[in-house]
Design an enzyme around this catalytic site. Structure first.
Site, mmCIF file in Angstrom:
data_model
loop_
_atom_site.group_PDB
_atom_site.id
_atom_site.type_symbol
_atom_site.label_atom_id
_atom_site.label_comp_id
_atom_site.label_asym_id
_atom_site.label_seq_id
_atom_site.Cartn_x
_atom_site.Cartn_y
_atom_site.Cartn_z
ATOM 1 N N ASP A 162 6.506 1.191 6.399
ATOM 2 C CA ASP A 162 5.092 0.809 6.303
ATOM 3 C C ASP A 162 4.342 1.840 5.484
ATOM 4 O O ASP A 162 3.794 2.793 6.019
ATOM 5 C CB ASP A 162 4.510 0.706 7.714
ATOM 6 C CG ASP A 162 3.046 0.331 7.727
ATOM 7 O OD1 ASP A 162 2.583 -0.249 6.741
ATOM 8 O OD2 ASP A 162 2.366 0.634 8.728
ATOM 9 N N HIS B 167 3.974 2.825 12.987
ATOM 10 C CA HIS B 167 2.975 3.888 13.060
ATOM 11 C C HIS B 167 3.455 5.061 13.916
ATOM 12 O O HIS B 167 2.661 5.702 14.602
ATOM 13 C CB HIS B 167 1.646 3.357 13.587
ATOM 14 C CG HIS B 167 0.903 2.514 12.591
ATOM 15 N ND1 HIS B 167 -0.343 1.984 12.837
ATOM 16 C CD2 HIS B 167 1.243 2.101 11.349
ATOM 17 C CE1 HIS B 167 -0.747 1.284 11.782
ATOM 18 N NE2 HIS B 167 0.204 1.333 10.865
ATOM 19 N N GLU C 233 -4.821 1.342 2.575
ATOM 20 C CA GLU C 233 -4.823 0.241 3.536
ATOM 21 C C GLU C 233 -5.018 0.760 4.952
ATOM 22 O O GLU C 233 -5.733 0.144 5.745
ATOM 23 C CB GLU C 233 -3.509 -0.542 3.449
ATOM 24 C CG GLU C 233 -3.492 -1.837 4.253
ATOM 25 C CD GLU C 233 -2.946 -1.674 5.674
ATOM 26 O OE1 GLU C 233 -3.051 -2.643 6.451
ATOM 27 O OE2 GLU C 233 -2.436 -0.591 5.998
ATOM 28 N N GLU C 234 -4.408 1.870 5.266
ATOM 29 C CA GLU C 234 -4.446 2.376 6.633
ATOM 30 C C GLU C 234 -5.829 2.896 7.022
ATOM 31 O O GLU C 234 -6.113 3.060 8.203
ATOM 32 C CB GLU C 234 -3.400 3.478 6.823
ATOM 33 C CG GLU C 234 -1.969 3.036 6.586
ATOM 34 C CD GLU C 234 -1.448 2.052 7.637
ATOM 35 O OE1 GLU C 234 -2.231 1.669 8.529
ATOM 36 O OE2 GLU C 234 -0.269 1.688 7.565
ATOM 37 N N HIS D 123 0.822 -1.219 0.000
ATOM 38 C CA HIS D 123 0.000 0.000 0.000
ATOM 39 C C HIS D 123 0.850 1.261 0.000
ATOM 40 O O HIS D 123 1.881 1.342 0.670
ATOM 41 C CB HIS D 123 -0.983 0.000 1.169
ATOM 42 C CG HIS D 123 -0.372 0.000 2.534
ATOM 43 N ND1 HIS D 123 -0.074 1.143 3.225
ATOM 44 C CD2 HIS D 123 -0.020 -1.017 3.365
ATOM 45 C CE1 HIS D 123 0.425 0.849 4.414
ATOM 46 N NE2 HIS D 123 0.486 -0.461 4.525
ATOM 47 N N GLU E 270 4.155 -6.273 3.804
ATOM 48 C CA GLU E 270 3.842 -5.290 4.833
ATOM 49 C C GLU E 270 5.074 -4.981 5.667
ATOM 50 O O GLU E 270 6.140 -5.573 5.477
ATOM 51 C CB GLU E 270 2.726 -5.813 5.746
ATOM 52 C CG GLU E 270 1.342 -5.298 5.390
ATOM 53 C CD GLU E 270 1.147 -3.830 5.736
ATOM 54 O OE1 GLU E 270 2.112 -3.168 6.197
ATOM 55 O OE2 GLU E 270 0.031 -3.323 5.551
#
Length: 883
Positions: free
Chosen positions: A171, A306, A206-207, A159, A233
């Protein structure tokens, strides 16, 4: 080797190379990464290969030059445009490759898909609904140009977007760069032709809970041709790419062709259990395409997951190369004539029956049926060996083994209790994955040794051999029983038992020679009593037995323990204030630790009760020292930060402004920090207020359902003293009902909720109602309930809606009625101002009260905490509408 002639010191010295060497060698190979390729072509052969330098250049441009790519932001749209041009460049590269090799069967097709949709997304035992408007995907298909090739394809996915507080270098910009490099390498490889097509899906949302993959799976023309999926991922920035989810024997066999395998059935079963409260796009491909596949991710150093620190500078050299080399090998195999892709058309198997594991870069796989035969056979052979060896006191041996396990787990959890509730130092181990081992291993060893005291004493026979035999029977039985229940992780117990079986077979074969040596007048090997211990002929084991029995637990066990701690230590440190993080980590260390050093109880009995007591006191002293060390530790630092969530909310109904602060950990210091923050930024003399976190706390709905982990406070903010400058009226964030009608006879109301959100993203609406039908899901719960609907739109899209039929007037209990209204539908709504996220929008701060506060607050946090806090700073707008 006359083992009984040696005392404890000499024995431990001789065993030290195995005790230390096996774990260190295992860890070295487990986390070994390839040398990064700097150039895109091999300097020796001039053939193309994936270049880590190129991959990281893509990741750096996406994460730093463009920046935070949250769906709905301008940066997200910018990344979409830039990456579409990059994929078109690959399409042009494909055209030139065909011109260079006339007759080569190669065809590349590119799509930019854009569409809207909705889907139900259950997570964390919560029923959640997602809707999205005008989101996009970028798709590249490489085939040999024939319909046969295009009709059976393998999908590889990553993504482009990043989540709210993170620039997303690992990520997942790393993975999209890997995919593009793999596509280039395949296209530029002379003569390469895919028998089966490869579809590269660069999904764009995706998030926001997997909207991009849902859009592709349900609406793109190539989706029905997908037979298997490979998802890439990242939840960290270091270490090899872990295969943590595999859903068919064929795809596991395909993975065996990669150059550096790293994955086990243990990770697969842990993830499948749902204990990690995590998910990936792989879910959408399973659910909507009914395909099998592989899910792989970088998981080391997930402290950066994140967080603002997810930058290229924190990605370990070799990480991108490992993912790229393995992905390329997979795609070569799955697109070749040897591929299992056509046989996978039957769909997804939710319960694959294959044991697989990698160890020291070797990859093993076998079916559950084979596993059952092997494990049951070993158990039967172990019973036969027990009879042949004529080991006495086996019941006491089992008692000692079970006592050791219980003692280790209990002692570790007692220490966890003391650290959390007595010393008030929870999460003291947080800032290094190996720290829990330092804290809880001495506790587990102490517990094991204390549990052996009832089985040792003056005049009592040695328990060494009975314990050794009991360990064999116990592990082989659990392996067989677990595998009969289709628990693939039973492989670890089988391997541990196998080592004990071989060791005892050799020792049993040597026993007659030992007895003969004694009868001939030589000093006996197995009949040399220690001080305080009765000598029992044939009870002491050859030292070689330990060497053989140690090897597998110290390799397999340490491998499992290291991999588990790498994932669980950062994760459990952010499970929420009330989560039993201390006890989870203590149990992991003690259980896997007992397996890794399962020979400890037998060795403790080798030299009699005096040695047992000496080892016990040494372990207790060690435990006291490590507890003292962790008592003075601060669990957070600049590279292992506390995660802080901060929401500046403008209430459109009341005009009030509040600062909402929360954290997702139970470490000390948060309350003090919040009170200092209120004193510095809040209304003078008004302390912060604790807030109850439940489904009706709409202030945190932008993070729902993760918000249930949070421990929130609310701070009143003073009004901005700056003079108000009149500005032209702007469209407002509104929720209204259209197409509204009431059927009094049926007792229903049909309406469409229309949400206008100019400049607002990440919208969430929540309301209480008994929904009979709606456009989101054909199976709403048949009851009065709280509903949350989360929405994501492409940049510039500002309107969406949902139509529904509800019971009317609103039914429910008095408690439910308190949150509803019989006169209408009470809707709580909230969203993030697209220009008010810090530091994502730092360079374009609009001078609003929220951004001015964030700038000051961020600097204050840096100074006060020394950079040990990473704050997610979100400027939100919300309110409540009665429609």
């Amino acid at each position: 080797m006359g083992v009984s002639r040696w005392g404890p010191a000499r024995t431990i010295f001789v065993l030290a190379p195995v005790l230390l060497g096996a774990p260190l060698y295992t860890l070295y190979h487990q986390f070994l990464l390839p040398t990064p390729n700097i150039h895109p072509y091999d300097p020796t052969t001039s053939l193309p290969h994936p270049s880590e330098s190129t991959i990281l250049s893509y990741a750096k441009y996406l994460s730093e030059d463009i920046g935070y790519r949250t769906p709905g932001t301008r940066q997200h749209a910018q990344a979409d445009t830039w990456w579409y041009h990059k994929v078109q460049e690959v399409e042009e590269l494909c055209r030139r490759a065909i011109e260079k090799e006339p007759g080569r069967k190669l065809e590349c097709n590119v799509w930019r898909q854009q569409g809207s949709g909705s889907h139900r997304f259950d997570i964390m035992a919560t029923r959640l609904y997602k809707t999205y408007v005008d989101l996009s995907n970028i798709i590249l298909r490489i085939s040999d140009g024939t319909e046969r090739s295009k009709s059976d394809a393998v999908l590889v996915n990553a993504h482009l977007d990043s989540t709210l507080p993170s620039p997303g270098a690992a990520d997942d910009a790393l993975a999209v760069g890997v995919m593009l490099e793999c596509a280039r390498t395949l296209i530029e490889t002379p003569g390469w032709e895919p028998t089966y097509a490869i579809i590269f899906l660069f999904n764009n949302a995706e998030e926001s809970l997997q909207d991009g993959s849902h859009l592709y799976a349900t609406q793109h023309e190539t989706a029905p041709t997908v037979r298997a999926a490979v998802n890439l991922e990242a939840a960290g920035t270091t270490g090899p790419t872990l295969l943590f989810q595999a859903t068919s024997e064929q795809m596991i066999e395909a993975y065996s062709h990669v150059p550096r395998p790293y994955g086990t059935i243990f990770a697969n079963e842990i993830f499948s259990s749902g204990i990690l409260l995590s998910d990936t796009d792989f879910r959408q491909f399973e659910q909507y395409l009914n395909v099998t596949g592989l899910d792989m991710a970088v998981v080391g150093n997930s402290y950066m997951y994140h967080m603002r620190g997810d930058l290229v500078e924190n990605i370990q050299p070799g990480v991108a190369q490992h993912m790229a080399d393995n992905t390329l090998a997979l795609l070569r195999y799955l697109s070749s004539s040897d591929s299992p892709i056509p046989s996978l058309a039957k769909g997804f198997d939710a319960c694959p029956r294959t044991v697989f594991m990698s160890s020291l870069h070797w990859f093993f796989m076998y079916s559950f049926t084979t596993a059952k035969i092997m494990y049951v056979s070993l158990f039967i052979a172990s019973l036969a060996l027990w009879r042949i060896a004529r080991v006495q006191k086996i019941g006491a041996g089992f008692g000692a083994v079970l006592a050791a396990i219980a003692g280790a787990v209990l002692a570790a959890n007692v220490v966890a209790f003391l650290m959390k509730y007595v010393l008030k130092k929870p999460l003291s181990w947080f800032k290094a994955e190996y720290h829990p081992l330092l804290l809880y291993a001495p506790a587990a060893i102490s517990g094991m040794l204390i549990a052996q005291l009832p089985f040792s004493g003056p005049g009592k026979p040695s328990m060494e051999r009975p314990i050794f035999m009991a360990l064999l029977l116990f592990q082989s039985f659990l392996a067989a029983f677990g595998q009969i229940l289709n628990i693939g992780s039973s492989a670890a117990l089988f391997l541990g038992a196998l080592g004990f079986f071989v060791a005892l077979c050799i020792d049993t074969a040597l026993a007659p020679r030992m007895r003969l040596s004694s009868l001939n007048g030589d000093k006996p090997i197995a009949n040399h009593p220690r001080k305080g211990q009765a000598g029992t002929a044939g009870q002491e084991l050859s030292l070689w037995s330990y060497v053989i029995a140690m090897l597998i637990p110290l390799t397999v066990g340490v491998q499992l323990l290291a991999a588990t701690l790498v994932v669980f230590v950062p994760l459990t440190g952010r499970f929420g204030k009330d989560a039993p993080a201390e006890f989870i980590i203590a149990s992991i260390v003690s259980i896997l630790g007992v397996f890794s050093v399962s020979f400890t109880p037998a060795l403790a009995h080798r030299f009699g009760p005096r040695f047992l007591w000496q080892m016990l006191w040494l372990s207790i002293v060690s435990l006291g020292l490590v507890m003292a060390f962790f008592y003075v530790q601060d669990p957070f630092d600049r590279m292992h930060q506390r995660r802080l969530f901060v929401v500046h909310k403008d209430n459109m109904m009341t005009g009030d402004q509040h600062l909402h602060i929360a954290t997702a950990d139970g470490a000390p210091g948060f309350d003090t920090l919040v009170h200092a923050m209120a004193e510095r930024f809040g209304v003078e003399g008004v302390p912060p207020r604790r807030v109850i976190m439940d489904d009706h706390n709409g202030d945190w709905d932008i993070l729902y359902p993760f918000s249930t982990f949070l421990s929130p406070y609310k701070i009143d903010l003073p009004l901005d003293p700056a003079p108000v400058i009149p500005v032209p009226a702007e469209p407002r964030f509104t929720v209204i009902a259209t197409n509204d009608s009431v059927d009094d006879i049926a007792g229903t109301r049909r309406l469409t909720l229309k949400i206008d959100h100019p400049g607002i993203i990440w919208i969430v609406i929540a309301f209480d109602a008994h929904v009979l039908e709606w456009t989101l899901d054909n199976d709403p719960p048949d009851e009065f309930a709280r509903h949350h609907i989360k929405e994501a739109s492409f940049y510039g899209t500002e309107t969406w809606g949902v139509s529904m039929l509800i019971k009317y007037p609103t039914p429910g209990s008095p408690e439910q009625m308190a949150n509803a209204s019989p006169r209408g539908l009470k809707v709580n709504f909230i969203g993030i101002d697209e220009k008010r996220m810090w530091p994502a929008k730092k360079s374009e701060a609009d001078g609003s009260p929220a951004m001015k506060l964030f700038e000051e607050l961020d600097a204050w946090l840096e100074e006060r905490t020394g950079g040990s806090v990473d704050a997610t700073l979100l400027g939100c707008v919300g309110g409540e509408a009665l429609v």
